[in-house]
Design a protein around this motif. Structure first.
Motif, PDB file in Angstrom:
ATOM      1  N   PRO A 161      -4.911  19.806   5.822  1.00 33.76           N
ATOM      2  CA  PRO A 161      -5.448  18.690   5.036  1.00 33.76           C
ATOM      3  C   PRO A 161      -5.211  18.795   3.534  1.00 33.76           C
ATOM      4  CG  PRO A 161      -7.212  20.047   5.959  1.00 33.76           C
ATOM      5  CD  PRO A 161      -5.949  20.489   6.606  1.00 33.76           C
ATOM      6  N   ALA A 162      -5.450  19.959   2.943  1.00 32.86           N
ATOM      7  CA  ALA A 162      -5.319  20.068   1.492  1.00 32.86           C
ATOM      8  C   ALA A 162      -3.856  19.935   1.071  1.00 32.86           C
ATOM      9  CB  ALA A 162      -5.916  21.382   0.989  1.00 32.86           C
ATOM     10  N   MET A 163      -2.967  20.680   1.732  1.00 34.39           N
ATOM     11  CA  MET A 163      -1.556  20.593   1.382  1.00 34.39           C
ATOM     12  C   MET A 163      -0.961  19.252   1.775  1.00 34.39           C
ATOM     13  SD  MET A 163      -0.791  23.150  -0.378  1.00 34.39           S
ATOM     14  CE  MET A 163       0.938  22.696  -0.500  1.00 34.39           C
ATOM     15  N   GLY A 164      -1.427  18.696   2.887  1.00 37.85           N
ATOM     16  CA  GLY A 164      -0.950  17.369   3.265  1.00 37.85           C
ATOM     17  C   GLY A 164      -1.309  16.334   2.211  1.00 37.85           C
ATOM     18  N   LEU A 165      -2.524  16.442   1.696  1.00 39.14           N
ATOM     19  CA  LEU A 165      -2.965  15.517   0.654  1.00 39.14           C
ATOM     20  C   LEU A 165      -2.175  15.717  -0.635  1.00 39.14           C
ATOM     21  CD1 LEU A 165      -5.017  13.332  -0.224  1.00 39.14           C
ATOM     22  CD2 LEU A 165      -6.582  15.182  -0.843  1.00 39.14           C
ATOM     23  N   GLY A 173      -3.213   9.973  10.471  1.00 34.87           N
ATOM     24  CA  GLY A 173      -2.117  10.630   9.767  1.00 34.87           C
ATOM     25  C   GLY A 173      -1.552   9.836   8.616  1.00 34.87           C
ATOM     26  N   VAL A 174      -2.035   8.602   8.437  1.00 26.88           N
ATOM     27  CA  VAL A 174      -1.562   7.750   7.343  1.00 26.88           C
ATOM     28  C   VAL A 174      -2.742   7.423   6.441  1.00 26.88           C
ATOM     29  CG1 VAL A 174      -0.428   5.590   6.715  1.00 26.88           C
ATOM     30  CG2 VAL A 174       0.224   6.774   8.819  1.00 26.88           C
ATOM     31  N   LEU A 175      -2.610   7.739   5.143  1.00 34.28           N
ATOM     32  CA  LEU A 175      -3.699   7.546   4.189  1.00 34.28           C
ATOM     33  C   LEU A 175      -3.204   6.770   2.979  1.00 34.28           C
ATOM     34  CD1 LEU A 175      -6.706   8.506   3.420  1.00 34.28           C
ATOM     35  CD2 LEU A 175      -5.515  10.166   1.959  1.00 34.28           C
ATOM     36  N   LEU A 201       0.860  -1.174   0.000  1.00 35.64           N
ATOM     37  CA  LEU A 201       0.000   0.000   0.000  1.00 35.64           C
ATOM     38  C   LEU A 201       0.904   1.233   0.000  1.00 35.64           C
ATOM     39  CD1 LEU A 201      -2.891  -0.691   2.557  1.00 35.64           C
ATOM     40  CD2 LEU A 201      -3.069  -0.522   0.067  1.00 35.64           C
ATOM     41  N   VAL A 202       0.712   2.075  -0.989  1.00 41.45           N
ATOM     42  CA  VAL A 202       1.458   3.331  -1.068  1.00 41.45           C
ATOM     43  C   VAL A 202       0.661   4.374  -0.292  1.00 41.45           C
ATOM     44  CG1 VAL A 202       2.462   5.052  -2.603  1.00 41.45           C
ATOM     45  CG2 VAL A 202       2.317   2.655  -3.337  1.00 41.45           C
ATOM     46  N   CYS A 203       1.278   4.972   0.720  1.00 38.08           N
ATOM     47  CA  CYS A 203       0.549   5.829   1.659  1.00 38.08           C
ATOM     48  C   CYS A 203       1.175   7.210   1.783  1.00 38.08           C
ATOM     49  CB  CYS A 203       0.526   5.199   3.052  1.00 38.08           C
ATOM     50  SG  CYS A 203      -0.238   3.561   3.135  1.00 38.08           S
ATOM     51  N   ILE A 204       0.314   8.212   1.921  1.00 42.46           N
ATOM     52  CA  ILE A 204       0.733   9.505   2.442  1.00 42.46           C
ATOM     53  C   ILE A 204       0.964   9.306   3.936  1.00 42.46           C
ATOM     54  CG2 ILE A 204       0.022  11.877   2.908  1.00 42.46           C
ATOM     55  CD1 ILE A 204      -1.773  11.672   0.408  1.00 42.46           C
ATOM     56  N   ASP A 205       2.093   9.777   4.437  1.00 47.11           N
ATOM     57  CA  ASP A 205       2.412   9.576   5.852  1.00 47.11           C
ATOM     58  C   ASP A 205       2.778  10.909   6.499  1.00 47.11           C
ATOM     59  OD1 ASP A 205       3.184   8.779   8.334  1.00 47.11           O
ATOM     60  OD2 ASP A 205       4.630   7.268   7.671  1.00 47.11           O
ATOM     61  N   LEU A 206       1.797  11.535   7.131  1.00 46.92           N
ATOM     62  CA  LEU A 206       2.053  12.731   7.937  1.00 46.92           C
ATOM     63  C   LEU A 206       2.327  12.379   9.394  1.00 46.92           C
ATOM     64  CD1 LEU A 206      -0.695  15.160   6.556  1.00 46.92           C
ATOM     65  CD2 LEU A 206       1.625  14.758   5.713  1.00 46.92           C
ATOM     66  N   ASP A 226       4.882  13.266  -3.141  1.00 51.95           N
ATOM     67  CA  ASP A 226       6.024  12.529  -2.589  1.00 51.95           C
ATOM     68  C   ASP A 226       5.858  11.023  -2.745  1.00 51.95           C
ATOM     69  OD1 ASP A 226       7.472  14.732  -1.791  1.00 51.95           O
ATOM     70  OD2 ASP A 226       7.631  14.124   0.301  1.00 51.95           O
ATOM     71  N   ALA A 227       4.674  10.524  -2.376  1.00 53.85           N
ATOM     72  CA  ALA A 227       4.437   9.079  -2.417  1.00 53.85           C
ATOM     73  C   ALA A 227       4.484   8.550  -3.845  1.00 53.85           C
ATOM     74  CB  ALA A 227       3.087   8.757  -1.774  1.00 53.85           C
ATOM     75  N   SER A 228       3.926   9.300  -4.780  1.00 53.44           N
ATOM     76  CA  SER A 228       3.891   8.840  -6.168  1.00 53.44           C
ATOM     77  C   SER A 228       5.279   8.824  -6.791  1.00 53.44           C
ATOM     78  CB  SER A 228       2.952   9.728  -6.989  1.00 53.44           C
ATOM     79  OG  SER A 228       1.623   9.617  -6.519  1.00 53.44           O
ATOM     80  N   LEU A 229       6.086   9.855  -6.491  1.00 53.95           N
ATOM     81  CA  LEU A 229       7.453   9.867  -7.012  1.00 53.95           C
ATOM     82  C   LEU A 229       8.255   8.688  -6.463  1.00 53.95           C
ATOM     83  CD1 LEU A 229       8.292  13.681  -6.802  1.00 53.95           C
ATOM     84  CD2 LEU A 229       7.982  12.338  -8.882  1.00 53.95           C
ATOM     85  N   ALA A 230       8.112   8.414  -5.167  1.00 57.01           N
ATOM     86  CA  ALA A 230       8.833   7.288  -4.578  1.00 57.01           C
ATOM     87  C   ALA A 230       8.351   5.966  -5.164  1.00 57.01           C
ATOM     88  CB  ALA A 230       8.662   7.294  -3.064  1.00 57.01           C
ATOM     89  N   ALA A 231       7.040   5.833  -5.329  1.00 59.55           N
ATOM     90  CA  ALA A 231       6.487   4.596  -5.893  1.00 59.55           C
ATOM     91  C   ALA A 231       6.967   4.381  -7.321  1.00 59.55           C
ATOM     92  CB  ALA A 231       4.964   4.634  -5.840  1.00 59.55           C
ATOM     93  N   MET A 232       7.060   5.458  -8.103  1.00 54.90           N
ATOM     94  CA  MET A 232       7.551   5.306  -9.472  1.00 54.90           C
ATOM     95  C   MET A 232       8.989   4.827  -9.473  1.00 54.90           C
ATOM     96  SD  MET A 232       6.228   5.541 -12.462  1.00 54.90           S
ATOM     97  CE  MET A 232       7.006   4.914 -13.960  1.00 54.90           C
TER      98      MET A 232
END
Length: 307
Positions: free
Chosen positions: A134-138, A185-187, A111-116, A144-150
């Motif tokens: 919330p908006a900037m965190g998302l 904090g993890v999505l 699972l690729v997650c946003i982690d605040l 960040d998550a997408s670049l790392a996943a790529m």
């Protein structure tokens, strides 16, 4: 882009304005091979060899490679949650509306997650204050998550493995987060399957819209009618032998399926808002109103396709 002199000054005997110390501009051989031709023919793998296993240390090496992706302000707002339990993988497949068997068949599922949450813990560990936006965190976390996943995906494909991102977790995002015990904090934003292609290599026919449709030289311009027609001509080539259907289908049906008034994206909107609340993204702002009822019922959200 900055053209400042690197710390320590110019290299001895080098004219900085000529940039001859840069291999790509000096006609020198770069350390990294030319990936452009390979990237131009890469494809998602949707059929995995269920008898083949990728060793655990390989998965760790692939994620380690992805960690060097660019990140906003050095913050690295992502985590990969490695789902090892077959029952949990089966449950996630069910929550994806059963359209993505790759979740169960691939050698590994992340699972690729946003982690605040880690950012908050890091600040609190040094007696500093954290506040969720919330908006900037998302937005920043998704980047960040997408670049790392790529990076993970490219590392995997460079070793002959297949990858399949799974967007269908968005159909039931709150339940996916709960099923995998993700804390506040993890999505999760998408799943990532890693495995050995059943047929030896990625074979999916994956056309893209023409370059002129995505590269806007000098400023953004709306596509002309001819360019829009060219987009449809290019994308309609995927129907026939592909997973998307026979040659009687056309791309406007797929676009409408995702972005029409009753499309996946509109139906997933309420689920995303619910998940943001559940995972604590709104706690600092006190936003607790119910999801927009126009976004669809829970039953409506139980359909959709993979990224």
């Amino acid at each position: 882009m900055s053209d400042r002199t690197p710390a320590g000054g110019d290299r001895a005997g080098t004219d900085r304005t000529s940039r001859t110390d840069r291999p790509a501009l000096a006609a020198a051989v770069a350390d990294v091979p030319d990936l452009a031709p390979w990237l131009a023919r890469r494809a998602t793998v949707r059929q995995f060899d269920t008898d083949a296993e990728i060793p655990d240390d390989e998965v760790r090496a692939l994620v380690d490679a992805g960690r060097k992706a660019p990140t906003s302000g050095t913050t690295q707002m992502y985590s990969f949650v490695w789902i090892r339990d077959p029952d949990r993988r089966e449950r996630i497949h069910e929550l994806c509306s059963r359209g993505t068997v790759q979740v169960e068949e691939a050698s590994h599922f992340l699972l690729v997650c946003i982690d605040l949450r880690r950012i908050r813990l890091l600040l609190e560990h040094r007696d500093r204050e954290f506040r969720t936006t919330p908006a900037m965190g998302l937005l920043e976390g998704a980047i960040d998550a997408s670049l790392a996943a790529m990076g993970v995906m490219l590392a995997a494909e460079s070793r002959g493995y297949g990858v399949c991102p799974i967007g269908n977790i968005l159909n039931n995002l709150t339940a996916v987060a709960a099923t995998t015990d993700l804390p506040s904090g993890v999505l999760p934003i998408f799943g990532l399957c890693l495995g050995v292609p059943r047929h030896g290599e990625a074979t999916e026919h994956a056309p893209r819209v023409p370059l002129d449709a995505v590269l806007h030289e000098g400023g953004y311009r709306d596509a002309t009618d001819d360019q829009l027609d060219a987009c449809y001509d290019a994308m309609n080539e995927m129907y026939g032998d592909s997973v998307y259907g026979d040659d009687r289908r056309e791309w406007q049906e797929t676009l409408e399926r995702y972005w029409g008034p009753n499309g996946f994206m509109n139906r997933r909107e309420g689920e995303l808002l619910d998940a943001l609340r559940q995972q604590g993204f709104f706690e600092a702002r006190g936003i607790d109103e119910p999801a927009d009822t126009d976004a669809g019922t829970d039953a409506d959200r139980n359909t959709g396709g993979a990224v």
